[in-house]
Design a protein around this motif. Structure first.
Motif, PDB file in Angstrom:
ATOM      1  N   ALA A   1       0.829  -1.208   0.000  1.00 27.82           N
ATOM      2  CA  ALA A   1       0.000   0.000   0.000  1.00 27.82           C
ATOM      3  C   ALA A   1       0.862   1.256   0.000  1.00 27.82           C
ATOM      4  O   ALA A   1       0.593   2.212  -0.746  1.00 27.82           O
ATOM      5  CB  ALA A   1      -0.935  -0.001   1.210  1.00 27.82           C
ATOM      6  N   ALA A   2       1.904   1.262   0.829  1.00 25.26           N
ATOM      7  CA  ALA A   2       2.791   2.435   0.907  1.00 25.26           C
ATOM      8  C   ALA A   2       3.501   2.669  -0.417  1.00 25.26           C
ATOM      9  O   ALA A   2       3.621   3.805  -0.885  1.00 25.26           O
ATOM     10  CB  ALA A   2       3.803   2.239   2.028  1.00 25.26           C
ATOM     11  N   THR A   3       3.972   1.583  -1.028  1.00 26.45           N
ATOM     12  CA  THR A   3       4.643   1.698  -2.321  1.00 26.45           C
ATOM     13  C   THR A   3       3.685   2.193  -3.389  1.00 26.45           C
ATOM     14  O   THR A   3       4.015   3.071  -4.198  1.00 26.45           O
ATOM     15  CB  THR A   3       5.228   0.330  -2.734  1.00 26.45           C
ATOM     16  N   GLY A   4       2.463   1.635  -3.386  1.00 25.75           N
ATOM     17  CA  GLY A   4       1.466   2.030  -4.381  1.00 25.75           C
ATOM     18  C   GLY A   4       1.076   3.489  -4.264  1.00 25.75           C
ATOM     19  O   GLY A   4       1.004   4.219  -5.258  1.00 25.75           O
ATOM     20  N   ILE A   5       0.831   3.949  -3.037  1.00 23.51           N
ATOM     21  CA  ILE A   5       0.449   5.345  -2.835  1.00 23.51           C
ATOM     22  C   ILE A   5       1.617   6.270  -3.142  1.00 23.51           C
ATOM     23  O   ILE A   5       1.432   7.363  -3.701  1.00 23.51           O
ATOM     24  CB  ILE A   5      -0.072   5.555  -1.405  1.00 23.51           C
ATOM     25  N   ALA A   6       2.841   5.833  -2.811  1.00 21.38           N
ATOM     26  CA  ALA A   6       4.021   6.651  -3.123  1.00 21.38           C
ATOM     27  C   ALA A   6       4.142   6.850  -4.633  1.00 21.38           C
ATOM     28  O   ALA A   6       4.337   7.977  -5.116  1.00 21.38           O
ATOM     29  CB  ALA A   6       5.277   5.988  -2.571  1.00 21.38           C
TER      30      ALA A   6
ATOM     31  N   ILE B   1      10.420   6.594  -6.121  1.00 18.51           N
ATOM     32  CA  ILE B   1       9.346   5.903  -5.400  1.00 18.51           C
ATOM     33  C   ILE B   1       9.847   5.422  -4.045  1.00 18.51           C
ATOM     34  O   ILE B   1       9.186   5.596  -3.016  1.00 18.51           O
ATOM     35  CB  ILE B   1       8.806   4.718  -6.217  1.00 18.51           C
ATOM     36  N   LEU B   2      11.038   4.807  -4.038  1.00 19.24           N
ATOM     37  CA  LEU B   2      11.578   4.264  -2.794  1.00 19.24           C
ATOM     38  C   LEU B   2      11.879   5.348  -1.766  1.00 19.24           C
ATOM     39  O   LEU B   2      11.782   5.099  -0.556  1.00 19.24           O
ATOM     40  CB  LEU B   2      12.837   3.445  -3.089  1.00 19.24           C
ATOM     41  N   LYS B   3      12.227   6.560  -2.234  1.00 18.13           N
ATOM     42  CA  LYS B   3      12.490   7.653  -1.284  1.00 18.13           C
ATOM     43  C   LYS B   3      11.250   7.993  -0.469  1.00 18.13           C
ATOM     44  O   LYS B   3      11.355   8.459   0.672  1.00 18.13           O
ATOM     45  CB  LYS B   3      12.976   8.894  -2.041  1.00 18.13           C
ATOM     46  N   ILE B   4      10.085   7.780  -1.064  1.00 17.51           N
ATOM     47  CA  ILE B   4       8.838   7.995  -0.326  1.00 17.51           C
ATOM     48  C   ILE B   4       8.347   6.682   0.276  1.00 17.51           C
ATOM     49  O   ILE B   4       7.919   6.629   1.431  1.00 17.51           O
ATOM     50  CB  ILE B   4       7.752   8.580  -1.249  1.00 17.51           C
ATOM     51  N   ALA B   5       8.436   5.600  -0.503  1.00 19.21           N
ATOM     52  CA  ALA B   5       7.825   4.330  -0.094  1.00 19.21           C
ATOM     53  C   ALA B   5       8.500   3.714   1.124  1.00 19.21           C
ATOM     54  O   ALA B   5       7.815   3.189   2.015  1.00 19.21           O
ATOM     55  CB  ALA B   5       7.851   3.339  -1.251  1.00 19.21           C
ATOM     56  N   VAL B   6       9.837   3.741   1.172  1.00 24.06           N
ATOM     57  CA  VAL B   6      10.530   3.078   2.280  1.00 24.06           C
ATOM     58  C   VAL B   6      10.187   3.730   3.618  1.00 24.06           C
ATOM     59  O   VAL B   6       9.726   3.041   4.545  1.00 24.06           O
ATOM     60  CB  VAL B   6      12.055   3.033   2.034  1.00 24.06           C
ATOM     61  N   PRO B   7      10.375   5.052   3.759  1.00 25.69           N
ATOM     62  CA  PRO B   7       9.943   5.639   5.034  1.00 25.69           C
ATOM     63  C   PRO B   7       8.436   5.558   5.241  1.00 25.69           C
ATOM     64  O   PRO B   7       7.970   5.404   6.375  1.00 25.69           O
ATOM     65  CB  PRO B   7      10.422   7.096   4.949  1.00 25.69           C
TER      66      PRO B   7
ATOM     67  N   ARG C   1       3.160  12.336   3.311  1.00 26.66           N
ATOM     68  CA  ARG C   1       3.993  11.350   2.615  1.00 26.66           C
ATOM     69  C   ARG C   1       3.866  11.509   1.105  1.00 26.66           C
ATOM     70  O   ARG C   1       4.862  11.431   0.381  1.00 26.66           O
ATOM     71  CB  ARG C   1       3.595   9.933   3.047  1.00 26.66           C
ATOM     72  N   GLY C   2       2.644  11.740   0.622  1.00 27.69           N
ATOM     73  CA  GLY C   2       2.448  11.913  -0.813  1.00 27.69           C
ATOM     74  C   GLY C   2       3.171  13.117  -1.366  1.00 27.69           C
ATOM     75  O   GLY C   2       3.567  13.139  -2.535  1.00 27.69           O
ATOM     76  N   CYS C   3       3.380  14.132  -0.529  1.00 30.42           N
ATOM     77  CA  CYS C   3       4.108  15.335  -0.942  1.00 30.42           C
ATOM     78  C   CYS C   3       5.617  15.191  -0.753  1.00 30.42           C
ATOM     79  O   CYS C   3       6.360  16.148  -0.970  1.00 30.42           O
ATOM     80  CB  CYS C   3       3.597  16.548  -0.162  1.00 30.42           C
ATOM     81  N   GLY C   4       6.071  13.998  -0.327  1.00 24.57           N
ATOM     82  CA  GLY C   4       7.501  13.747  -0.212  1.00 24.57           C
ATOM     83  C   GLY C   4       8.079  13.925   1.175  1.00 24.57           C
ATOM     84  O   GLY C   4       9.288  13.799   1.365  1.00 24.57           O
ATOM     85  N   ASP C   5       7.245  14.223   2.177  1.00 28.09           N
ATOM     86  CA  ASP C   5       7.733  14.489   3.532  1.00 28.09           C
ATOM     87  C   ASP C   5       7.667  13.244   4.402  1.00 28.09           C
ATOM     88  O   ASP C   5       7.395  13.324   5.610  1.00 28.09           O
ATOM     89  CB  ASP C   5       6.898  15.619   4.149  1.00 28.09           C
ATOM     90  N   ALA C   6       7.943  12.089   3.800  1.00 30.58           N
ATOM     91  CA  ALA C   6       7.751  10.815   4.495  1.00 30.58           C
ATOM     92  C   ALA C   6       8.740  10.608   5.631  1.00 30.58           C
ATOM     93  O   ALA C   6       8.398  10.003   6.654  1.00 30.58           O
ATOM     94  CB  ALA C   6       7.866   9.664   3.491  1.00 30.58           C
ATOM     95  N   ILE C   7       9.970  11.083   5.492  1.00 29.01           N
ATOM     96  CA  ILE C   7      10.991  10.838   6.515  1.00 29.01           C
ATOM     97  C   ILE C   7      10.600  11.496   7.830  1.00 29.01           C
ATOM     98  O   ILE C   7      10.737  10.908   8.908  1.00 29.01           O
ATOM     99  CB  ILE C   7      12.372  11.327   6.039  1.00 29.01           C
TER     100      ILE C   7
END
Length: 449
Positions: free
Chosen positions: A65-70, A239-245, A380-386
């Motif tokens: 789900a996180a990867t898909g939404i990212a 994708i991984l920069k958002i999906a992993v965190p 997270r969708g805006c890239g602020d996942a960390i």
């Protein structure tokens, strides 16, 4: 470029997107509830066994789900910039990533199915049933992961209604499969827990096939898979920069749920049974929040990609207002009727007695989850996942886990105290996410042109 399909997300708005996503999640989340119902026909122990190890299963789903939404959020930002070639390149990378992670997750469950029940300290009979389920359903979880990826592609193009139909295919297939393999329809020998797992596998494959046909033949999305493989820095890496965190936060939360379940198992079979059944009946609150969260994220990320920041704030406030209102109504109704709802699963008076307070605590928890899920998804969708993930992990493991242990186990306050520690965890994280959104710091994390 003229033949490239365009996203209809902004045209549909929050409810045009959220209602079919709500329908999809209502159907999707009905599957584990129905599985629990069919398992309860085998025995309470069968339902509790599979439910106790389900957080392990959920962690894989959470990563998908996180990867898909990212991937869909990144693609939505580029759609907001009218850069559809880059958006489709991102979506192609998302498909490749889904195939890889699905294979790895399947191999993990296949090799470790026999150990997971032991790690959860389940009694021998419950351990055997949990292993039985994980060997089949866990090893095939990649099918569900790819289906979720294709559903996110539909969402990014504003075509979420197809996912509702796909979920209906999965639900109907699951019910028929359980009827045949668990209840023995048409004279088939009942297979118990194994039958539930096989029914789930068949349902996933049929639903996946439907989504694949929709993306290729109806929406006509052209995914440059070979180009995505050749340019991982433009596809997999963003994708991984958002999906992993993004995955680490729900992974942390699911681990917290597992630790809570491990504590609750020590309190007896009735305690873990009511825990599992309460999670099942409150799943519809989660369904509402995820539907609004995904729809809101698709809208906000497209607006952010277009640089319309004031409209982003208006959209976020609208999403939160409706999320809080909807979950308050649903949680109140569930609590009002919690006894007959729990009675669907069990007639054990001890379990039903515990349900009065357990369900009250769940109802109190839901508004906190609304703010946490909706604001966290958009950040997270805006890239602020960390930022979101770092704070979530710190709060959960430095504060909430020790508190749950001290209250529930060390000081002997029991089941209710452990669950109240979970409520406090949601409240603190929701406030952190909301304050971050209001600060505007997330704007620096958006995808570059």
């Amino acid at each position: 470029m003229s033949s490239t399909p365009k996203s209809k997300t902004l045209e549909k708005g929050l409810f045009g997107m959220a209602l079919p996503i709500f329908g999809e999640f209502a159907l999707n989340m009905s599957v584990p509830v129905l599985d629990a119902l069919f398992l309860s026909q085998v025995s309470d122990q069968a339902a509790a066994s599979v439910g106790a190890v389900m957080p392990w299963f959920s962690m894989a789903i959470v990563f998908f789900a996180a990867t898909g939404i990212a991937g869909a959020s990144l693609a939505s930002q580029y759609m907001g910039k009218q850069n559809y070639s880059r958006a489709n390149l991102i979506l192609a990378g998302l498909v490749i990533l889904s195939l890889i992670t699905g294979l790895l997750c399947g191999l993990f469950f296949l090799s470790q199915a026999g150990n997971i029940g032991r790690w959860m300290s389940l009694p021998s009979n419950m351990h055997a049933m949990a292993t039985e389920y994980l060997v089949i359903a866990g090893s095939a979880i990649g099918f569900m992961g790819l289906r979720m990826t294709l559903a996110n592609i539909c969402n990014s193009y504003g075509q979420s209604h197809w996912n509702t139909i796909s979920a209906a295919v999965m639900l109907v297939s699951n019910v028929i499969g359980n009827g045949v393999l668990v209840l023995g329809w048409f004279g088939v020998t009942p297979l118990g827990v194994t039958g539930v797992a096989i029914a789930s596998l068949i349902a996933w494959v049929l639903s996946l096939s439907f989504n694949l046909l929709v993306v290729i033949l109806l929406i006509k999305v052209r995914l440059p898979l070979l180009e995505a493989i050749k340019q991982p820095s433009k596809t997999l890496t963003p994708i991984l920069k958002i999906a992993v965190p993004s995955a680490l936060e729900p992974f942390s939360y699911q681990s917290f749920v597992m630790v809570m379940n491990l504590m609750i198992v020590q309190l007896g079979e009735a305690a873990i049974t009511i825990r599992i059944y309460a999670l099942n009946i409150y799943v519809y609150c989660t369904m509402l929040l995820i539907a609004l969260g995904v729809a809101n994220t698709m809208l906000v990320t497209q607006l952010a990609g277009a640089g319309k920041f004031e409209e982003c704030h208006q959209q976020m406030r609208q999403g939160l207002r409706w999320g809080l209102s909807a979950v308050a109504v649903v949680a109140s109704l569930i609590y009002l009727f919690h006894q007959p709802l729990l009675g669907i699963f069990t007639d054990n008076p001890e379990v039903l007695g515990l349900g009065v307070i357990v369900c009250l605590i769940h109802s109190i928890n839901e508004p906190c989850r609304a703010v946490n899920i909706i604001s966290g998804n958009v950040l997270r969708g805006c890239g602020d996942a960390i930022y979101v993930t770092g704070n979530a992990i710190a709060v959960t493991w430095l504060f909430s886990v020790p508190l749950a242990y001290l209250l529930g186990i060390y000081w002997g306050l029991g089941l209710y105290a452990i669950l109240l520690a979970g409520v406090l965890d949601e409240f603190i994280r929701s406030q952190i996410n909301w304050r971050r959104w209001k600060s505007g710091a997330w704007k620096r994390k958006l995808a570059p042109d």
